[in-house]
Scaffold this motif. Structure first.
Motif, PDB file in Angstrom:
ATOM      1  N   HIS A  68       0.854  -1.183   0.000  1.00 15.97           N
ATOM      2  CA  HIS A  68       0.000   0.000   0.000  1.00 15.97           C
ATOM      3  C   HIS A  68       0.896   1.241   0.000  1.00 15.97           C
ATOM      4  O   HIS A  68       1.845   1.330   0.771  1.00 15.97           O
ATOM      5  CB  HIS A  68      -0.918   0.009   1.229  1.00 15.97           C
ATOM      6  CG  HIS A  68      -2.048   0.976   1.081  1.00 15.97           C
ATOM      7  ND1 HIS A  68      -1.880   2.337   1.193  1.00 15.97           N
ATOM      8  CD2 HIS A  68      -3.366   0.780   0.788  1.00 15.97           C
ATOM      9  CE1 HIS A  68      -3.045   2.941   0.998  1.00 15.97           C
ATOM     10  NE2 HIS A  68      -3.962   2.016   0.741  1.00 15.97           N
ATOM     11  N   SER A  92      -3.536  -8.561  -3.020  1.00 14.17           N
ATOM     12  CA  SER A  92      -3.105  -7.832  -1.827  1.00 14.17           C
ATOM     13  C   SER A  92      -4.122  -8.099  -0.737  1.00 14.17           C
ATOM     14  O   SER A  92      -5.216  -7.531  -0.732  1.00 14.17           O
ATOM     15  CB  SER A  92      -3.009  -6.329  -2.129  1.00 14.17           C
ATOM     16  OG  SER A  92      -2.560  -5.649  -0.976  1.00 14.17           O
ATOM     17  N   GLU A  97      -8.109  -1.413   6.179  1.00 18.65           N
ATOM     18  CA  GLU A  97      -8.200  -0.876   4.816  1.00 18.65           C
ATOM     19  C   GLU A  97      -8.520   0.625   4.862  1.00 18.65           C
ATOM     20  O   GLU A  97      -7.922   1.427   4.144  1.00 18.65           O
ATOM     21  CB  GLU A  97      -9.275  -1.629   4.030  1.00 18.65           C
ATOM     22  CG  GLU A  97      -9.362  -1.196   2.574  1.00 18.65           C
ATOM     23  CD  GLU A  97     -10.335  -2.071   1.779  1.00 18.65           C
ATOM     24  OE1 GLU A  97     -11.410  -2.417   2.327  1.00 18.65           O
ATOM     25  OE2 GLU A  97     -10.013  -2.407   0.630  1.00 18.65           O
ATOM     26  N   LEU A 136      -5.599   2.815   6.035  1.00 20.34           N
ATOM     27  CA  LEU A 136      -4.618   3.018   4.963  1.00 20.34           C
ATOM     28  C   LEU A 136      -5.131   4.025   3.939  1.00 20.34           C
ATOM     29  O   LEU A 136      -4.389   4.899   3.489  1.00 20.34           O
ATOM     30  CB  LEU A 136      -4.278   1.672   4.302  1.00 20.34           C
ATOM     31  CG  LEU A 136      -3.388   0.758   5.158  1.00 20.34           C
ATOM     32  CD1 LEU A 136      -3.411  -0.674   4.635  1.00 20.34           C
ATOM     33  CD2 LEU A 136      -1.942   1.282   5.190  1.00 20.34           C
ATOM     34  N   GLU A 137      -6.419   3.899   3.609  1.00 14.77           N
ATOM     35  CA  GLU A 137      -7.012   4.842   2.644  1.00 14.77           C
ATOM     36  C   GLU A 137      -6.904   6.280   3.140  1.00 14.77           C
ATOM     37  O   GLU A 137      -6.642   7.197   2.369  1.00 14.77           O
ATOM     38  CB  GLU A 137      -8.476   4.503   2.395  1.00 14.77           C
ATOM     39  CG  GLU A 137      -8.653   3.455   1.310  1.00 14.77           C
ATOM     40  CD  GLU A 137     -10.120   3.086   1.114  1.00 14.77           C
ATOM     41  OE1 GLU A 137     -10.362   1.967   0.644  1.00 14.77           O
ATOM     42  OE2 GLU A 137     -11.003   3.918   1.451  1.00 14.77           O
ATOM     43  N   GLY A 175      -3.752   0.572  -3.114  1.00 12.23           N
ATOM     44  CA  GLY A 175      -3.649  -0.712  -2.426  1.00 12.23           C
ATOM     45  C   GLY A 175      -2.857  -1.727  -3.209  1.00 12.23           C
ATOM     46  O   GLY A 175      -2.056  -2.458  -2.638  1.00 12.23           O
ATOM     47  N   VAL A 195      -7.220  -6.280  -4.651  1.00 12.04           N
ATOM     48  CA  VAL A 195      -7.137  -6.035  -3.209  1.00 12.04           C
ATOM     49  C   VAL A 195      -8.331  -6.727  -2.567  1.00 12.04           C
ATOM     50  O   VAL A 195      -9.462  -6.580  -3.014  1.00 12.04           O
ATOM     51  CB  VAL A 195      -7.178  -4.525  -2.893  1.00 12.04           C
ATOM     52  CG1 VAL A 195      -7.109  -4.285  -1.388  1.00 12.04           C
ATOM     53  CG2 VAL A 195      -6.048  -3.794  -3.599  1.00 12.04           C
ATOM     54  N   PRO A 199      -0.214  -5.513   2.187  1.00  9.60           N
ATOM     55  CA  PRO A 199      -0.323  -4.052   2.185  1.00  9.60           C
ATOM     56  C   PRO A 199       0.659  -3.391   3.140  1.00  9.60           C
ATOM     57  O   PRO A 199       1.164  -2.315   2.841  1.00  9.60           O
ATOM     58  CB  PRO A 199      -1.766  -3.807   2.638  1.00  9.60           C
ATOM     59  CG  PRO A 199      -2.180  -5.045   3.348  1.00  9.60           C
ATOM     60  CD  PRO A 199      -1.426  -6.165   2.704  1.00  9.60           C
TER      61      PRO A 199
END
Lengths: 440, 440
Positions: free
Chosen positions: B18, B270, B284, B287-288, B354, B360, B389
């Motif tokens: 990521h 991923s 998730e 990370l976004e 990602g 992903v 990631p």
């Protein structure tokens, strides 16, 4: 000021520097491609507090593989595996400026320097042989052209090493700034041999620049060393020759605007060690008896550029004028050796089989140490490039028996002084050319 | 016949695939240049009995280093240091056929194969970017020309790997014969791109040839893979696309005279793993939220060859026709992804951050295993290229929680079947072309 200290490099070559080493019962010829053998050698050298190990290289199958243990591993790849099992010892590999691209070598040495935490060194060669040219689809460039390319090659490589300033990576998680891009520089190099935009895609090496090593003995080679090299490997047979070479290189370095101490001179020596002189001479004789004369004659013919195969082995060399392009200094060294010691062809072959033109010394640890001390104190050496005739035992003997004598005499370290190869050789960390500009 | 078994490769990239991984508290961004980090990752993968680890590469500083953790180590050098601390896991590195010489790469991969006792693999790329060309003083060659060079490059490299027959080294101490020179061959290659005399100066690799891996998705790339590759990395978003690609490559391989099982197809995935779906989705989302939108827009603009900086983030892409040279398959994949899932630019950026176009999947270990099993059993994969990631934790989670599920289902090994990378992938050891000639 601290006392001047010796530097010692272990030149690792297969199962020994003596050509017949692989036939001797003290070696195991299968180890030529065995990473554990080389890891073991580096650990032995590290136990002896040596500054560095060195792996030579060429990009062709040289010599007569019928009688010689060839076909080993590429040095940079091998040194990385050695880095993984050592902590202190420097790791020097040969790579050619004639058959590589600066971007690749800059990156590989930078990577090795990161992997080893600052222990990488590059022995720069310009690749004199025809055989190497033929693996890259070209005719061998002339001597002078190879050195002109090497000069520019090194300029590009050092620019690439400087392309990330030391403090370019800020890793600020909060703001999302990984690197300060004002401190990462395109190098925009454009010259007669190379056009390289950069920057490098590897962060600046821990040493700034990995150590620059060189071994040319031609006038072009010596000038290159004087301008760029930080350590010099050389083959010198007598104290007088060693002193002359030493003074010459230091003077050339000063003429190039450097200090004498910026360049460390390391003559080669192949020590055949015995606990008594008799034992040392016996090992020397055993190795001599394993030489294959026809192979030695063929090699000598190649070096001298003259076919000696019909010449009687037990007579001296015929008259030869040293005119072969590219290897003049080696030819002169061989002819001087033969005439000075009045050697027959057989004797000359034996001498070369031991050290390929480097000095071979058989004797007790004290005798080896005496010779090292003499050259070190008499202006012929800052240290030595140790070329054990058989491996690993020749290196073990040096570390266990010669190093303690040198230590007891106050000539050699008991512990590593620094963390990096540069620090142990007493050499400065190069400033970053782009950071300097920024300060101005 | 033994049951068909999955193959798993761990694709190692900095501190995670990521793009924002380096900003996440589960990572340590200083590890990008730390050999111990990569050694640790390889050991984790080996503990999970994965077939191999893979390090991608390019020969330019790509992407926006201001916001992305770049400037890591050269893969071949790094893999050698990893080889030193592992025993079973395969070691695959990318190297370019456009900016290298076959002699050098043949030698380096042969050396890595010796150092690792038969665990080396080479992911062949032809280097699509302009930036890479500018580090080597040339303009980027056309796509077709790069593949023509790659074909000949691989021919030269495999000739060099075969230049020593397996039994060339006899090491007969008594007679002084080290190698049977009738079993060491000059390759005498002469073609449009290369003239290479040989032989190689490294003995034949333990695997005969290190494993050949490839990832091109263009028609030229797929034909190259069908002729030469033994493992294929690919980015496929849906089962249907995966099945189509799988069938296409296997058919092309058969058309090229090979068996379908001679080529192992490994789509990228991923996996964002949580012990519950909620935990996976939280990671998730974390990370976004660390993605820097302006950086994502700039990247997407580069991929698509269209400036999107003035386009609203929360609207879909404007109309774009995929005509950029060199990266057509990647452009198509991105456009398909955006239209299929009806994504805004912001959502598309998150998806690409990602996995850079790879699939992903966020969920529990069972969900990841279900998806792996489905693709494996439905003709879309022989295994997977795992792209965690965040590293190391994403790989640890995969090894500790997904692998046991795959093992329990009889899909994945409990112990390595073979000693070499080829043996674990179930691929044959190549015959030596020169030895075959000698038998005829």
């Amino acid at each position: 000021m601290s006392p001047r200290r010796l530097h010692l490099n272990a030149f690792l070559m297969g199962v020994g520097h003596h050509e017949a080493a692989w036939r001797h019962p003290r070696t195991e010829p299968a180890l030529v491609t065995d990473v554990k053998h080389f890891q073991n050698l580096a650990r032995i050298a590290e136990r002896g507090k040596l500054d560095s190990v060195f792996l030579a290289d060429g990009v062709a199958l040289w010599g007569n593989v019928r009688h010689n243990a060839l076909g080993g591993l590429e040095p940079l790849t091998l040194l990385s595996a050695i880095a993984a099992v050592t902590e202190h010892i420097g790791l020097i590999a040969t790579a050619s400026t004639t058959y590589n691209e600066p971007f690749h070598l800059a990156r590989k040495f930078a990577s090795l320097d990161h992997i080893s935490n600052g222990r990488a060194g590059w022995n720069i060669v310009t690749s004199a042989s025809e055989a190497e040219a033929h693996n890259f689809g070209i005719e061998r460039p002339a001597h002078r052209d190879r050195y002109a390319r090497a000069d520019e090659f090194l300029e590009v490589v050092t620019k690439l090493w400087d392309s990330w300033e030391d403090d370019a990576v800020v890793k600020d998680r909060e703001s999302g700034i990984y690197a300060d891009t004002d401190k990462i520089h395109a190098v925009e190099h454009s010259g007669p041999h190379f056009a390289v935009k950069g920057p490098l895609n590897t962060q600046r090496p821990p040493q700034g620049h990995p150590l620059i090593v060189q071994a040319g003995s031609s006038p072009d080679g010596k000038d290159f060393a004087a301008r760029h090299a930080e350590a010099v490997f050389t083959a010198q047979q007598t104290l007088a020759e060693g002193q002359e070479f030493y003074a010459d290189i230091k003077a050339r370095a000063v003429a190039a605007g450097r200090r004498p101490e910026d360049i460390v001179i390391l003559p080669g020596i192949s020590p055949i060690i015995g606990s008594t002189e008799r034992e040392a001479l016996r090992l020397e004789r055993e190795l001599e008896e394993l030489i294959i004369p026809a192979y030695g004659v063929a090699q000598l013919s190649t070096i001298l550029g003259v076919d000696l195969s019909d010449h009687p082995l037990d007579e001296p060399l015929p008259e030869i004028s040293p005119e072969t392009e590219g290897q003049q200094s080696r030819v002169k060294l061989v002819l001087d050796l033969a005439s000075r010691d009045n050697l027959t062809i057989r004797q000359l072959i034996a001498r070369l089989a031991g050290g390929r033109g480097h000095r071979v010394l058989a004797g007790t640890p004290e005798l080896i140490a005496d010779q090292i001390q003499e050259w070190f104190e008499q202006g012929a050496a800052d240290g030595f490039n140790i070329m054990p005739p058989v491996l690993p035992s020749g290196l073990t003997d040096f570390v266990d028996h010669v190093v303690p004598v040198l230590q007891a005499r106050g000539l050699f370290r008991y512990e590593y002084e620094g963390r990096t190869l540069r620090e142990n050789y007493g050499l400065a960390r190069p400033a970053n050319r782009y950071a300097e500009l920024a300060v101005v």
